[in-house]
Every structure is written in structure tokens, then in C-alpha cells.
Design an enzyme around this catalytic site. Sequence first.
Site, PDB file in Angstrom:
ATOM      1  N   ASP A   1     -32.033 -15.540  13.624  1.00  0.00           N
ATOM      2  CA  ASP A   1     -31.743 -16.287  12.394  1.00  0.00           C
ATOM      3  C   ASP A   1     -31.529 -17.731  12.834  1.00  0.00           C
ATOM      4  O   ASP A   1     -30.569 -18.023  13.571  1.00  0.00           O
ATOM      5  CB  ASP A   1     -30.477 -15.707  11.745  1.00  0.00           C
ATOM      6  CG  ASP A   1     -30.108 -16.452  10.465  1.00  0.00           C
ATOM      7  OD1 ASP A   1     -30.587 -17.585  10.273  1.00  0.00           O
ATOM      8  OD2 ASP A   1     -29.337 -15.895   9.675  1.00  0.00           O
TER       9      ASP A   1
ATOM     10  N   TYR B   1     -34.065 -28.539  -2.109  1.00  0.00           N
ATOM     11  CA  TYR B   1     -35.248 -28.287  -1.264  1.00  0.00           C
ATOM     12  C   TYR B   1     -35.891 -29.631  -0.901  1.00  0.00           C
ATOM     13  O   TYR B   1     -36.206 -29.904   0.265  1.00  0.00           O
ATOM     14  CB  TYR B   1     -36.250 -27.395  -2.010  1.00  0.00           C
ATOM     15  CG  TYR B   1     -37.502 -27.078  -1.212  1.00  0.00           C
ATOM     16  CD1 TYR B   1     -37.504 -26.050  -0.270  1.00  0.00           C
ATOM     17  CD2 TYR B   1     -38.675 -27.808  -1.390  1.00  0.00           C
ATOM     18  CE1 TYR B   1     -38.650 -25.764   0.480  1.00  0.00           C
ATOM     19  CE2 TYR B   1     -39.823 -27.531  -0.656  1.00  0.00           C
ATOM     20  CZ  TYR B   1     -39.805 -26.511   0.275  1.00  0.00           C
ATOM     21  OH  TYR B   1     -40.928 -26.225   1.008  1.00  0.00           O
TER      22      TYR B   1
ATOM     23  N   ALA C   1     -43.422 -15.091  12.179  1.00  0.00           N
ATOM     24  CA  ALA C   1     -43.846 -13.738  11.816  1.00  0.00           C
ATOM     25  C   ALA C   1     -44.888 -13.739  10.710  1.00  0.00           C
ATOM     26  O   ALA C   1     -45.681 -12.793  10.590  1.00  0.00           O
ATOM     27  CB  ALA C   1     -42.632 -12.913  11.366  1.00  0.00           C
TER      28      ALA C   1
HETATM   29  N1  LIG Z   1     -46.196 -22.355   1.368  1.00  0.00           N
HETATM   30  C1  LIG Z   1     -46.180 -23.582   0.910  1.00  0.00           C
HETATM   31  O1  LIG Z   1     -46.758 -23.894  -0.131  1.00  0.00           O
HETATM   32  C2  LIG Z   1     -45.464 -24.660   1.672  1.00  0.00           C
HETATM   33  C3  LIG Z   1     -44.546 -24.348   2.648  1.00  0.00           C
HETATM   34  N2  LIG Z   1     -43.910 -25.375   3.307  1.00  0.00           N
HETATM   35  C4  LIG Z   1     -42.946 -25.071   4.353  1.00  0.00           C
HETATM   36  O2  LIG Z   1     -43.608 -24.341   5.369  1.00  0.00           O
HETATM   37  C5  LIG Z   1     -42.671 -23.558   6.088  1.00  0.00           C
HETATM   38  C6  LIG Z   1     -43.222 -22.143   6.257  1.00  0.00           C
HETATM   39  O3  LIG Z   1     -43.408 -21.608   4.981  1.00  0.00           O
HETATM   40  P1  LIG Z   1     -44.465 -20.447   4.660  1.00  0.00           P
HETATM   41  O4  LIG Z   1     -45.148 -20.028   5.864  1.00  0.00           O
HETATM   42  O5  LIG Z   1     -45.238 -20.874   3.501  1.00  0.00           O
HETATM   43  O6  LIG Z   1     -43.449 -19.339   4.173  1.00  0.00           O
HETATM   44  P2  LIG Z   1     -43.397 -17.767   4.490  1.00  0.00           P
HETATM   45  O7  LIG Z   1     -42.308 -17.262   3.600  1.00  0.00           O
HETATM   46  O8  LIG Z   1     -44.741 -17.178   4.433  1.00  0.00           O
HETATM   47  O9  LIG Z   1     -42.905 -17.724   6.013  1.00  0.00           O
HETATM   48  C7  LIG Z   1     -41.636 -18.201   6.379  1.00  0.00           C
HETATM   49  C8  LIG Z   1     -41.131 -17.415   7.574  1.00  0.00           C
HETATM   50  O10 LIG Z   1     -39.832 -17.939   7.902  1.00  0.00           O
HETATM   51  C9  LIG Z   1     -38.966 -16.845   8.189  1.00  0.00           C
HETATM   52  N3  LIG Z   1     -37.579 -17.220   7.974  1.00  0.00           N
HETATM   53  C10 LIG Z   1     -36.955 -17.474   6.802  1.00  0.00           C
HETATM   54  N4  LIG Z   1     -35.663 -17.700   6.993  1.00  0.00           N
HETATM   55  C11 LIG Z   1     -35.457 -17.613   8.328  1.00  0.00           C
HETATM   56  C12 LIG Z   1     -34.300 -17.738   9.155  1.00  0.00           C
HETATM   57  N5  LIG Z   1     -33.091 -17.993   8.639  1.00  0.00           N
HETATM   58  N6  LIG Z   1     -34.451 -17.602  10.479  1.00  0.00           N
HETATM   59  C13 LIG Z   1     -35.664 -17.309  11.027  1.00  0.00           C
HETATM   60  N7  LIG Z   1     -36.774 -17.148  10.292  1.00  0.00           N
HETATM   61  C14 LIG Z   1     -36.669 -17.307   8.968  1.00  0.00           C
HETATM   62  C15 LIG Z   1     -39.430 -15.750   7.245  1.00  0.00           C
HETATM   63  O11 LIG Z   1     -38.981 -14.460   7.665  1.00  0.00           O
HETATM   64  C16 LIG Z   1     -40.933 -15.911   7.280  1.00  0.00           C
HETATM   65  O12 LIG Z   1     -41.541 -15.127   8.293  1.00  0.00           O
HETATM   66  C17 LIG Z   1     -41.362 -23.660   5.324  1.00  0.00           C
HETATM   67  O13 LIG Z   1     -40.520 -24.574   5.982  1.00  0.00           O
HETATM   68  C18 LIG Z   1     -41.777 -24.194   3.969  1.00  0.00           C
HETATM   69  O14 LIG Z   1     -40.738 -24.917   3.359  1.00  0.00           O
HETATM   70  C19 LIG Z   1     -44.191 -26.683   3.060  1.00  0.00           C
HETATM   71  C20 LIG Z   1     -45.083 -27.024   2.096  1.00  0.00           C
HETATM   72  C21 LIG Z   1     -45.790 -26.049   1.317  1.00  0.00           C
HETATM   73  C1  LIG Z   2     -47.134 -26.939  -7.480  1.00  0.00           C
HETATM   74  C2  LIG Z   2     -47.215 -25.838  -6.522  1.00  0.00           C
HETATM   75  C3  LIG Z   2     -45.957 -25.684  -5.802  1.00  0.00           C
HETATM   76  O1  LIG Z   2     -45.005 -26.286  -6.191  1.00  0.00           O
HETATM   77  C4  LIG Z   2     -45.951 -24.847  -4.634  1.00  0.00           C
HETATM   78  C5  LIG Z   2     -44.905 -24.943  -3.874  1.00  0.00           C
HETATM   79  C6  LIG Z   2     -44.844 -24.352  -2.578  1.00  0.00           C
HETATM   80  C7  LIG Z   2     -43.922 -24.749  -1.705  1.00  0.00           C
HETATM   81  C8  LIG Z   2     -42.898 -25.776  -2.021  1.00  0.00           C
HETATM   82  C9  LIG Z   2     -43.227 -27.105  -1.477  1.00  0.00           C
HETATM   83  O2  LIG Z   2     -42.990 -27.180  -0.082  1.00  0.00           O
HETATM   84  C10 LIG Z   2     -44.603 -27.507  -1.782  1.00  0.00           C
HETATM   85  C11 LIG Z   2     -44.896 -28.183  -2.862  1.00  0.00           C
HETATM   86  C12 LIG Z   2     -46.265 -28.403  -3.160  1.00  0.00           C
HETATM   87  C13 LIG Z   2     -46.684 -29.017  -4.272  1.00  0.00           C
HETATM   88  C14 LIG Z   2     -48.106 -29.125  -4.531  1.00  0.00           C
HETATM   89  C15 LIG Z   2     -48.737 -29.806  -5.445  1.00  0.00           C
HETATM   90  C16 LIG Z   2     -48.227 -30.810  -6.469  1.00  0.00           C
HETATM   91  O3  LIG Z   2     -47.655 -30.245  -7.589  1.00  0.00           O
HETATM   92  C17 LIG Z   2     -47.312 -31.823  -5.892  1.00  0.00           C
HETATM   93  C18 LIG Z   2     -47.925 -33.163  -6.029  1.00  0.00           C
HETATM   94  C19 LIG Z   2     -46.936 -34.194  -5.672  1.00  0.00           C
HETATM   95  C20 LIG Z   2     -46.300 -34.748  -6.893  1.00  0.00           C
HETATM   96  O4  LIG Z   2     -45.377 -34.130  -7.410  1.00  0.00           O
HETATM   97  O5  LIG Z   2     -46.730 -35.819  -7.306  1.00  0.00           O
END
Ligand SMILES: NC(=O)C1=CN([C@@H]2O[C@H](COP(=O)(O)OP(=O)(O)OC[C@H]3O[C@@H](n4cnc5c(N)ncnc54)[C@H](O)[C@@H]3O)[C@@H](O)[C@H]2O)C=CC1
Ligand SMILES: CCC(=O)/C=C/C=C\C[C@@H](O)/C=C/C=C/C=C\[C@@H](O)CCCC(=O)O
Length: 258
Positions: A65, A152, A14
Site C-alpha cells: 500500500d 483529485y 498490477a
Molecule cells: N485512466 C485515466 O483516464 C487516467 C488516469 N490517470 C492516473 O493514472 C494513474 C493510473 O491509473 P489507471 O491505470 O488508469 O488506474 P487503474 O485503476 O487501472 O490502476 C491503478 C492501480 O493502482 C493500484 N492502487 C490503488 N491504490 C493503491 C495503493 N494505495 N497502493 C498501491 N497500489 C494502489 C490499483 O490496485 C491498480 O492496480 C493514476 O494515478 C490516475 O490518477 C491520469 C489521467 C487519466
Molecule cells: C472526461 C473523461 C474523464 O473525466 C475521465 C477521467 C479519467 C481520469 C481522471 C483524470 O485523471 C482524467 C481526466 C481526463 C479528462 C479528459 C478529457 C476532458 O474532459 C478534459 C479536457 C480538459 C478540460 O477540462 O478542458
Amino acid sequence: MNFDGKVALVTGGADGIGKALSDVFLSKNMKGVCLVDVNEDKGQETAKAFEEKYGAGKAKFCKCDVTSSEQLEAAFKTCVDTFGRLDVACNNAGILNEYKWKLMVSINLNAVIEGTYLAVKYMGTKNGGNGGVVVNTSSVVGLVPRQYAAVYTASKHGVVGFTRSAAFEPDVVDNGIRVVAICPMAVETEFMAIAYEQGSKYTEVYRNEMEGRVPRVKFEELTSAVVQLIEDKDANGSINVIVPGKGSKSIPPPNLNL
Ligand SMILES: NC(=O)C1=CN([C@@H]2O[C@H](COP(=O)(O)OP(=O)(O)OC[C@H]3O[C@@H](n4cnc5c(N)ncnc54)[C@H](O)[C@@H]3O)[C@@H](O)[C@H]2O)C=CC1
Ligand SMILES: CCC(=O)/C=C/C=C\C[C@@H](O)/C=C/C=C/C=C\[C@@H](O)CCCC(=O)O
């Protein structure tokens, strides 16, 4: 695999990364995308926007979910019933909430495992499907430690270990399925803003010390890494880190020849 006429299911479709991936899949002439998400308002809104952009019948929203085995399986079934096939499954939904850590493990890891096995059931060549690709969303903290976000980090390390191993399970390989994972650094989504609302030690530290100072991976960088992994028939068990401005790089398991 090429995208023409194929079908994808994307959890967390979504919004954020899942929405960006779905958009790119449709832009590459996929037959349809199933947006699987717990957020009904956003899911309906995104599906409607995609149908306006790409045509009627191109996007289907499934309220689900991912922590519910029944709801997740129903979403896979609805996808195949709606579009007639399934070729790409993105197990992407995730949250960051250290205070609700059991729920977080259920979403970030258990549902990725379940989604992978459901992909084998619904895409596998031995099960009447055409084979396909599973893309699991981990994180850079699936590869490195992150203080204040221990669970996490554990959930995302779990996704990496599971992906590397499941990719070579006979039941997966013999069904014509490849399994890969992406490990993005911080991406330009609302993920952290949502995490602030829910609260955790990590987000307090992040907000105070890092917000605004960490470069974000752009959607285009992330989606082109995923497209490459789907297109590359030799990518299996691949774990790709995605770094802002530097693109995507495959990270091999550690060499333990000590
Ligand atoms: N945004 C970031 O900086 C990073 C995100 N990720 C990972 O990327 C993936 C997507 O994250 P984003 O798009 O950034 O987050 P977001 O919050 O923008 O989107 C996540 C989506 O997952 C849905 N969701 C949450 N719980 C749910 C459930 N129980 N069942 C079904 N849907 C559910 C939410 O409603 C939302 O639409 C996650 O697994 C996150 O851990 C990984 C690295 C960095
Ligand atoms: C630092 C920004 C941040 O933590 C954003 C997090 C968003 C989502 C959580 C996780 O999935 C992503 C973490 C991303 C971290 C990004 C940059 C660096 O702070 C990490 C570099 C790796 C390290 O710790 O050496």
C-alpha cells in the site's frame, strides 16, 4: 537512457497504465520489472502473465500500500535485492474518490513524493546506484481545473509542481536522476469504473454527461510518450500532456513576465 538490461519499479503496476508501462519496458529487453500494488490477486496474475510472455524471473510482484512509508521502502529494497539494480521508478498508483479525499491525497501526491525520494536513495549515484529516471503520473487535470473533482485536481497539480521543482533539487541532480511527469487525458483503463463503485460527485456527473463521448488515450500512445521521456537525456522537469490521437507535448511553466 536505453532500456537494455535495466530495471523498473512501477506502483499501480498490477493493472491499467502501470501494467501497460511494465509490459512495454519488458518488451524493450529490460532485465526485470517490480510490480508494486495493493491488489495481490491482480498483481500475482500480472506478474505470472509477464513471466509467461518474457521468461522466468522477469517480473516480481510486491504487495504494497503506497500510503505506508514502510511498505513502499520495502518494495524499493525488494526490487534492488531481486534484480541487483534500479533504473526507472514510475510513481503511478492513483485513485479518484472525493469522499475519501485525505486517502486520495496520500496515494496520489504523498506517495509520489515519497517514491521520488526513495528513488534517489536506491538509484542515486552517490548512494551506490547508477542514476536513473523517475516518471510521475499526473493527469490533464494536473494542468487545468476540473469541477466536482477539486481534491483529485489538487493532488495532480501537486504532482506537476513537485516534479518541476524536485527535478532541479541538487540532491536529485547530483545523484544522476531525472524527474518527469505525464498528464494524460482519459485513458482506456478501468479507472473510472472503479471510481463509480467508490462514488464521488465527479463520477456521477461524468457518468451522466460524458461517458462514452470522451475519446480515450490508447495504451500505445501513452507508453510511447513515456519511452520517449525515459530515452531523452535532456528531459528533466518535463511535464507532458498526452492527448488522444495527438500524442505527447511538453507543457512549460507559465511565463510570469506580466
Ligand atoms: N485512466 C485515466 O483516464 C487516467 C488516469 N490517470 C492516473 O493514472 C494513474 C493510473 O491509473 P489507471 O491505470 O488508469 O488506474 P487503474 O485503476 O487501472 O490502476 C491503478 C492501480 O493502482 C493500484 N492502487 C490503488 N491504490 C493503491 C495503493 N494505495 N497502493 C498501491 N497500489 C494502489 C490499483 O490496485 C491498480 O492496480 C493514476 O494515478 C490516475 O490518477 C491520469 C489521467 C487519466
Ligand atoms: C472526461 C473523461 C474523464 O473525466 C475521465 C477521467 C479519467 C481520469 C481522471 C483524470 O485523471 C482524467 C481526466 C481526463 C479528462 C479528459 C478529457 C476532458 O474532459 C478534459 C479536457 C480538459 C478540460 O477540462 O478542458
